[in-house]
Design a protein around this motif. Structure first.
Motif, PDB file in Angstrom:
ATOM      1  N   LEU A  14      43.844  15.562 -24.978  1.00 45.97           N
ATOM      2  CA  LEU A  14      42.794  15.485 -25.997  1.00 45.97           C
ATOM      3  C   LEU A  14      43.384  15.415 -27.396  1.00 45.97           C
ATOM      4  O   LEU A  14      42.919  14.632 -28.233  1.00 45.97           O
ATOM      5  CB  LEU A  14      41.859  16.697 -25.870  1.00 45.97           C
ATOM      6  CG  LEU A  14      41.165  16.868 -24.525  1.00 45.97           C
ATOM      7  CD1 LEU A  14      40.296  18.116 -24.538  1.00 45.97           C
ATOM      8  CD2 LEU A  14      40.373  15.644 -24.138  1.00 45.97           C
ATOM      9  N   GLU A  15      44.415  16.209 -27.650  1.00 47.31           N
ATOM     10  CA  GLU A  15      45.081  16.182 -28.960  1.00 47.31           C
ATOM     11  C   GLU A  15      45.686  14.812 -29.235  1.00 47.31           C
ATOM     12  O   GLU A  15      45.590  14.298 -30.366  1.00 47.31           O
ATOM     13  CB  GLU A  15      46.177  17.250 -29.015  1.00 47.31           C
ATOM     14  CG  GLU A  15      45.657  18.668 -29.030  1.00 47.31           C
ATOM     15  CD  GLU A  15      46.747  19.703 -28.745  1.00 47.31           C
ATOM     16  OE1 GLU A  15      47.948  19.332 -28.673  1.00 47.31           O
ATOM     17  OE2 GLU A  15      46.390  20.882 -28.576  1.00 47.31           O
ATOM     18  N   GLU A  16      46.315  14.225 -28.236  1.00 48.63           N
ATOM     19  CA  GLU A  16      46.955  12.915 -28.407  1.00 48.63           C
ATOM     20  C   GLU A  16      45.922  11.806 -28.635  1.00 48.63           C
ATOM     21  O   GLU A  16      46.148  10.910 -29.453  1.00 48.63           O
ATOM     22  CB  GLU A  16      47.843  12.588 -27.210  1.00 48.63           C
ATOM     23  CG  GLU A  16      49.086  13.445 -27.122  1.00 48.63           C
ATOM     24  CD  GLU A  16      49.972  13.332 -28.351  1.00 48.63           C
ATOM     25  OE1 GLU A  16      50.189  12.199 -28.831  1.00 48.63           O
ATOM     26  OE2 GLU A  16      50.449  14.370 -28.834  1.00 48.63           O
ATOM     27  N   LEU A  17      44.809  11.863 -27.933  1.00 43.70           N
ATOM     28  CA  LEU A  17      43.757  10.863 -28.147  1.00 43.70           C
ATOM     29  C   LEU A  17      43.190  10.975 -29.563  1.00 43.70           C
ATOM     30  O   LEU A  17      43.009   9.964 -30.246  1.00 43.70           O
ATOM     31  CB  LEU A  17      42.640  11.031 -27.114  1.00 43.70           C
ATOM     32  CG  LEU A  17      42.974  10.604 -25.691  1.00 43.70           C
ATOM     33  CD1 LEU A  17      41.862  11.024 -24.739  1.00 43.70           C
ATOM     34  CD2 LEU A  17      43.213   9.102 -25.623  1.00 43.70           C
ATOM     35  N   LYS A  18      42.951  12.187 -29.999  1.00 39.45           N
ATOM     36  CA  LYS A  18      42.413  12.390 -31.345  1.00 39.45           C
ATOM     37  C   LYS A  18      43.434  11.965 -32.400  1.00 39.45           C
ATOM     38  O   LYS A  18      43.084  11.302 -33.384  1.00 39.45           O
ATOM     39  CB  LYS A  18      42.034  13.855 -31.530  1.00 39.45           C
ATOM     40  CG  LYS A  18      41.304  14.133 -32.812  1.00 39.45           C
ATOM     41  CD  LYS A  18      40.820  15.569 -32.863  1.00 39.45           C
ATOM     42  CE  LYS A  18      40.068  15.844 -34.139  1.00 39.45           C
ATOM     43  NZ  LYS A  18      39.548  17.225 -34.179  1.00 39.45           N
ATOM     44  N   ALA A  19      44.700  12.314 -32.194  1.00 38.79           N
ATOM     45  CA  ALA A  19      45.752  11.928 -33.140  1.00 38.79           C
ATOM     46  C   ALA A  19      45.885  10.408 -33.221  1.00 38.79           C
ATOM     47  O   ALA A  19      46.062   9.854 -34.315  1.00 38.79           O
ATOM     48  CB  ALA A  19      47.083  12.562 -32.731  1.00 38.79           C
ATOM     49  N   ALA A  20      45.792   9.732 -32.082  1.00 44.20           N
ATOM     50  CA  ALA A  20      45.878   8.271 -32.080  1.00 44.20           C
ATOM     51  C   ALA A  20      44.699   7.655 -32.831  1.00 44.20           C
ATOM     52  O   ALA A  20      44.863   6.679 -33.560  1.00 44.20           O
ATOM     53  CB  ALA A  20      45.928   7.746 -30.642  1.00 44.20           C
ATOM     54  N   ARG A  21      43.529   8.251 -32.658  1.00 47.18           N
ATOM     55  CA  ARG A  21      42.349   7.750 -33.393  1.00 47.18           C
ATOM     56  C   ARG A  21      42.552   7.925 -34.892  1.00 47.18           C
ATOM     57  O   ARG A  21      42.299   7.008 -35.673  1.00 47.18           O
ATOM     58  CB  ARG A  21      41.081   8.489 -32.938  1.00 47.18           C
ATOM     59  CG  ARG A  21      39.836   8.055 -33.707  1.00 47.18           C
ATOM     60  CD  ARG A  21      38.587   8.723 -33.222  1.00 47.18           C
ATOM     61  NE  ARG A  21      38.568  10.162 -33.349  1.00 47.18           N
ATOM     62  CZ  ARG A  21      38.344  10.826 -34.498  1.00 47.18           C
ATOM     63  NH1 ARG A  21      38.158  10.166 -35.625  1.00 47.18           N
ATOM     64  NH2 ARG A  21      38.317  12.148 -34.510  1.00 47.18           N
ATOM     65  N   HIS A  22      43.047   9.094 -35.289  1.00 45.01           N
ATOM     66  CA  HIS A  22      43.305   9.338 -36.713  1.00 45.01           C
ATOM     67  C   HIS A  22      44.370   8.380 -37.247  1.00 45.01           C
ATOM     68  O   HIS A  22      44.232   7.859 -38.358  1.00 45.01           O
ATOM     69  CB  HIS A  22      43.730  10.783 -36.945  1.00 45.01           C
ATOM     70  CG  HIS A  22      42.609  11.759 -36.921  1.00 45.01           C
ATOM     71  ND1 HIS A  22      41.692  11.879 -37.937  1.00 45.01           N
ATOM     72  CD2 HIS A  22      42.232  12.662 -35.979  1.00 45.01           C
ATOM     73  CE1 HIS A  22      40.810  12.817 -37.641  1.00 45.01           C
ATOM     74  NE2 HIS A  22      41.107  13.300 -36.444  1.00 45.01           N
ATOM     75  N   SER A  23      45.429   8.161 -36.464  1.00 47.94           N
ATOM     76  CA  SER A  23      46.502   7.242 -36.882  1.00 47.94           C
ATOM     77  C   SER A  23      45.984   5.834 -37.097  1.00 47.94           C
ATOM     78  O   SER A  23      46.476   5.096 -37.951  1.00 47.94           O
ATOM     79  CB  SER A  23      47.623   7.217 -35.850  1.00 47.94           C
ATOM     80  OG  SER A  23      48.297   8.442 -35.830  1.00 47.94           O
ATOM     81  N   ALA A  24      44.983   5.459 -36.310  1.00 49.00           N
ATOM     82  CA  ALA A  24      44.381   4.130 -36.450  1.00 49.00           C
ATOM     83  C   ALA A  24      43.393   4.083 -37.612  1.00 49.00           C
ATOM     84  O   ALA A  24      42.873   3.015 -37.936  1.00 49.00           O
ATOM     85  CB  ALA A  24      43.677   3.740 -35.155  1.00 49.00           C
ATOM     86  N   GLY A  25      43.133   5.242 -38.225  1.00 56.13           N
ATOM     87  CA  GLY A  25      42.208   5.287 -39.351  1.00 56.13           C
ATOM     88  C   GLY A  25      40.757   5.089 -38.935  1.00 56.13           C
ATOM     89  O   GLY A  25      39.951   4.577 -39.718  1.00 56.13           O
ATOM     90  N   LEU A  26      40.432   5.499 -37.717  1.00 55.24           N
ATOM     91  CA  LEU A  26      39.084   5.283 -37.196  1.00 55.24           C
ATOM     92  C   LEU A  26      38.310   6.594 -37.102  1.00 55.24           C
ATOM     93  O   LEU A  26      38.860   7.619 -36.715  1.00 55.24           O
ATOM     94  CB  LEU A  26      39.149   4.657 -35.803  1.00 55.24           C
ATOM     95  CG  LEU A  26      39.763   3.260 -35.716  1.00 55.24           C
ATOM     96  CD1 LEU A  26      39.962   2.874 -34.262  1.00 55.24           C
ATOM     97  CD2 LEU A  26      38.877   2.256 -36.419  1.00 55.24           C
ATOM     98  N   SER A  27      37.049   6.525 -37.420  1.00 59.40           N
ATOM     99  CA  SER A  27      36.152   7.656 -37.225  1.00 59.40           C
ATOM    100  C   SER A  27      35.656   7.645 -35.785  1.00 59.40           C
ATOM    101  O   SER A  27      35.798   6.638 -35.074  1.00 59.40           O
ATOM    102  CB  SER A  27      34.958   7.561 -38.177  1.00 59.40           C
ATOM    103  OG  SER A  27      34.165   6.428 -37.838  1.00 59.40           O
TER     104      SER A  27
END
Length: 79
Positions: A14-27
């Motif tokens: 879950l942390e990695e999925l959220k971090a990847a979303r943040h890295s992509a600059g996506l809400s």
């Protein structure tokens, strides 16, 4: 076999999925729009309230332009 929910590996996923979303600059809303699902779907996945099957995982990772290999590598290296 024990259930995977609430394990360290599940939390890392879950942390990695959220971090990847943040890295992509996506809400969450932007990801939901890409996947054509409600924003609450993304929130529930990230909070661990909704499990993903393999196909859903791959679609989510593609939507956030992540690397499923890197995410799974981190999950599997968790002890």
């Amino acid at each position: 076999m024990t259930k995977s929910l609430r394990t360290r590996a599940h939390r890392v996923l879950l942390e990695e999925l959220k971090a990847a979303r943040h890295s992509a600059g996506l809400s969450q809303q932007a990801v939901a729009d890409i996947l054509d699902v409600p924003q609450s779907y993304v929130a529930k996945v990230e909070l661990g309230e909704r499990r993903l099957d393999v196909i859903e995982f791959l679609k989510l990772v593609e939507a956030i332009s992540g690397s499923w290999g890197k995410i799974l590598e981190k999950v599997t290296s968790t002890k």
